[in-house]
Design an enzyme around this catalytic site. Structure first.
Site, PDB file in Angstrom:
ATOM      1  N   CYS A  37      -0.183   6.136   9.460  1.00  0.00           N
ATOM      2  CA  CYS A  37      -0.561   4.883   8.889  1.00  0.00           C
ATOM      3  C   CYS A  37      -1.919   4.912   7.980  1.00  0.00           C
ATOM      4  O   CYS A  37      -1.719   6.307   7.351  1.00  0.00           O
ATOM      5  CB  CYS A  37      -0.771   3.777  10.046  1.00  0.00           C
ATOM      6  N   ARG A  71       0.784  -1.167   0.028  1.00  0.00           N
ATOM      7  CA  ARG A  71      -0.010   0.066  -0.028  1.00  0.00           C
ATOM      8  C   ARG A  71       0.774   1.275  -0.091  1.00  0.00           C
ATOM      9  O   ARG A  71       0.506   2.435  -0.487  1.00  0.00           O
ATOM     10  CB  ARG A  71      -0.975  -0.106   1.305  1.00  0.00           C
TER      11      ARG A  71
END
Length: 299
Positions: free
Chosen positions: A254, A187
């Site tokens: 995150c 990601r």
């Protein structure tokens, strides 16, 4: 509070259970389809109460799922838990070392320093053969109103992260705070999509990838289901191998601010001064939703 008490073991908690307030902070991404409140009702550490990460937050920011709650709102939640400003709070989750770190950081950001994480969470507790309870906990009340005292230095916002990126770009990454991203590496690079529809994957300029799973391990081969925090030396080695300078200030990020707290907690336990640590509360969700943000992909 002594830094040696930030991370506590299941035997320590068992021996000190009557002198602390315990919160189950379990949380999973929606697509995993786990009902953490139902799991709590089925089995929790005696006396624990359920801290709903999806509920105790800033409810005015619907597009940002886990922003810090306003101090007054946090205080009201603590009153319902019967938690006073001077109480020692122990937080845990069913992942081992995961969402509980977000709640640890939340307490620290609200000026509550007497807070610890149970190493290995509920799996570590049950692996020791300690008993659990079922059902709703007894209602709690506070004799005195809880007063949150926010600590601004622990929280990074969008304006600040853009300024940090500007400093990094101007110095080719040599100066300014380092941005360390806890999301899975694919990601981060842009190879894999984000879980949230319409949200681009990728990363901020000069950000460094350290997936949060890199700082935990199954240290006990007889209980491989128990994920615990790595040793301070191993944590330092993990960050340094990724290119992080532990002597420079660090901002953790995150997807939505949960696993960034795992890195935050790991660095704190590895000896990094809290004065050099900040967590980007809105994290990648806030950053990538802004059309003016620069997104880097390494595909």
């Amino acid at each position: 509070m002594d830094s040696g008490n930030w991370l506590v073991s299941a035997p320590w908690l068992h021996d000190n259970l009557r002198g602390v307030k315990v919160l189950d902070c379990s949380w999973y991404l929606p697509f995993i389809n786990r009902n953490t409140k139902s799991e709590f009702l089925n089995a929790h550490i005696p006396g624990a109460q359920f801290f709903d990460i999806d509920g105790i937050k800033d409810l005015t920011k619907a597009d940002l799922p886990h922003m810090l709650p306003p101090p007054e709102s946090f205080g009201l939640s603590m009153d319902k838990f019967g938690i006073a400003n001077g109480d020692h709070v122990v937080v845990y989750d069913t992942a081992g070392v995961g969402p509980a770190c977000r709640v640890f950081w939340t307490f620290r950001a609200m000026g509550h320093n007497k807070v610890s994480v149970l190493n290995g969470g509920l799996p570590a507790w049950t692996a020791q053969g300690f008993k659990t309870e079922m059902g709703e906990p007894e209602p709690a009340t506070n004799k005195e109103k809880y007063m949150a005292r926010p600590v601004d230095g622990l929280v990074c916002d969008y304006t600040t992260i853009v300024k940090i990126i500007g400093e990094l770009k101007a110095s080719a990454g040599a100066n300014g705070k380092q941005i360390v991203d806890a999301r899975p590496h694919d990601r981060f690079t842009g190879k894999a999509p984000e879980f949230r529809p319409g949200l681009s994957s990728g990363h901020m300029p000069y950000a460094i990838s350290v997936p949060f799973t890199k700082v935990t391990e199954a240290a006990d081969p007889t209980h491989p289901q128990v994920a615990t925090l790595k040793t301070p030396a191993a944590i330092c080695k993990t960050f340094e191998a990724a290119g992080v300078d532990l002597n420079r200030p660090i901002v953790t990020s995150c997807g939505s601010g949960v696993t960034a707290a795992v890195l935050y907690f790991a660095l704190l336990n590895a000896g990094v001064s809290e004065q050099n640590l900040t967590l980007y509360d809105g994290s990648w969700t806030e950053y990538a939703l802004n059309p003016y943000s620069e997104i880097v992909k390494d595909e």
